[in-house]
Design an enzyme around this catalytic site. Structure first.
Site, short mmCIF file in Angstrom:
data_model
loop_
_atom_site.label_atom_id
_atom_site.label_comp_id
_atom_site.label_asym_id
_atom_site.label_seq_id
_atom_site.Cartn_x
_atom_site.Cartn_y
_atom_site.Cartn_z
CB ALA A 1 -23.66 -42.93 -10.27
CE LYS A 2 -22.17 -44.15 -2.13
NZ LYS A 2 -21.79 -42.95 -2.55
#
Lengths: 275, 275
Positions: B92-93
């Site tokens: 998801a960073k």
């Protein structure tokens, strides 16, 4: 929305206020919880109450994601409800390799894909050019790149010095080769208002999105004095100080009073510093 | 999942393969589009076909978000379907100021909030300590911090030198004060396999999540030779090369063959370098 249209809106409203819709279902007034979509209902009333005093709305996606698919439905409804006269920002802080950032761009800019049509999205710069450029392929849409954030952790890496300039200054300089002030803004934290003079020498024309005024501290006058340019060049965000100004049935009225107070202060600073 | 349980799974499977579920609805076989949830149906068949050969699955959230609320439903169903024996990573960073990162943590780690229960989430380091720590408050959950990514843009900032060390090395060093190898991993791009020797002097014990083997290039042997430690210490991700190995009714079989081939290669390298 174009650079010119945004400046025109600021002049007409005499405001550069962005209202942060960081709507936490655990914090909204209890009487709303009986609504079918309490988060949207809260946002709807906040938007109705504050639209005259602000030029922009910025929902932070974390608050919606945390609720799963129904949170994304609340976010969809919210961005659709915001008047088209207002500049809408998805505060998502996304960024991934090129083809994947392209999908994040579709999430926020392509209603046929995700149901949402924001004007701008906040993007994290760590992964560099190809993580940012896919967002710029959407016409008239904006990237708001994280530069200097307002949290304590900003000191860990953003101020590391490399060849005489902080990392965040490298971000400001390098990213200007990707797009101009008509397509890119920067997040610049308000707790360092004195740095704005120096920052303005690097990005004289760009808009800055300034968090950290209000609940997070930071002086609106300082930000305006050192950050404003001839096209205002500022969007100052306030979230909790406005949306949680009250916590009862009169929450929207309290939010309106708070937003109105900020607009009145902004009117003074626009007269004084926007030149 | 604990560090020990992950290593035990690697030894049992003789594999350190992570399958990236970057499922793009525009790329899946046409016959699946008549299913009620084509994305989940694709994932379900890929998981059934590859589970014997991998120890981890990593859906990249961008592919699901781009489809709006129904994409999040596909993601929910996917993470629920993955066998509990496998280490699940939400790629998801994310990263935001502390209280907001706390909401992202709830998104991926708190099924009562969002309906999802991943083992780990990838986090961007730009905003520093307080953007990462809220993820570490969830017991037995992992942060996988971006360090050196495999895209071309990684050269823009991640390799900037500050006081004799690259930014990504500062990320590796500073973040070790936030959590140990039992709670934190790092994303380290495989296109720089020769750098792994140097990186291992900074993080001898940590697991590295290595993208960029397969469709993005990068040699599995080089990564294994220079990156492996006595507890393997590697999760090597392949996405497109596995999930799009075929594009017809036999796509799952093709994916199985590809995953099986990687597992066989990994078995050799585990024997050779895991000491």
């Amino acid at each position: 929305m174009t650079y010119e249209a945004l400046f025109e809106s600021i002049c007409r409203k005499k405001s550069y206020l962005c209202v942060g819709l960081d709507t936490d279902i655990r914090k909204i007034p209890a009487h709303l919880l009986k609504e079918k979509d309490p988060v949207f209902e809260f946002n709807r009333q906040i938007i109705d109450a504050t639209a005259d005093f602000c030029v922009s709305y910025k929902p932070n996606t974390a608050f919606y994601e945390a609720l799963g698919p129904k949170g994304w439905e609340s976010l969809q409804k919210t961005v659709e409800y915001i008047p088209k006269t207002h500049f809408t920002i998805a505060d998502a802080k996304r960024g991934d390799i090129g083809n994947t950032s392209g999908l994040y761009a579709r999430t926020f800019f392509d209603p046929a894909s995700s149901g949402m049509d924001f004007d701008a999205v906040t993007v994290a710069p760590y992964m560099g050019s190809d993580s940012v450029k896919p967002f710029l392929e959407f016409e008239n849409k904006w990237v708001i790149l994280l530069a200097l954030t307002s949290n304590s952790g900003s000191n860990d890496f953003q101020r590391l010095d490399s060849e005489g300039a902080s990392l965040y200054e490298h971000v400001l300089r390098t990213s200007q080769t990707w797009a101009g002030p008509d397509r890119m803004m920067y997040v610049l934290g308000a707790t360092q208002a004195s740095e704005f003079q120096k920052i303005r020498t690097v990005i004289p024309e760009h808009f800055m999105l300034v968090p950290g005024v209000g609940a997070q501290g930071g002086s609106l006058e300082e930000v305006s004095k050192y950050g404003m340019n001839a096209h205002c060049g500022l969007l100052v965000n306030a979230s909790r100080s406005i949306i949680y100004a009250g916590n009862d049935k009169d929450f929207a009225l309290k939010a309106k009073e708070e937003a109105s107070g900020m607009q009145q202060e902004m009117e003074i600073y626009l007269d004084r510093y926007c030149k």
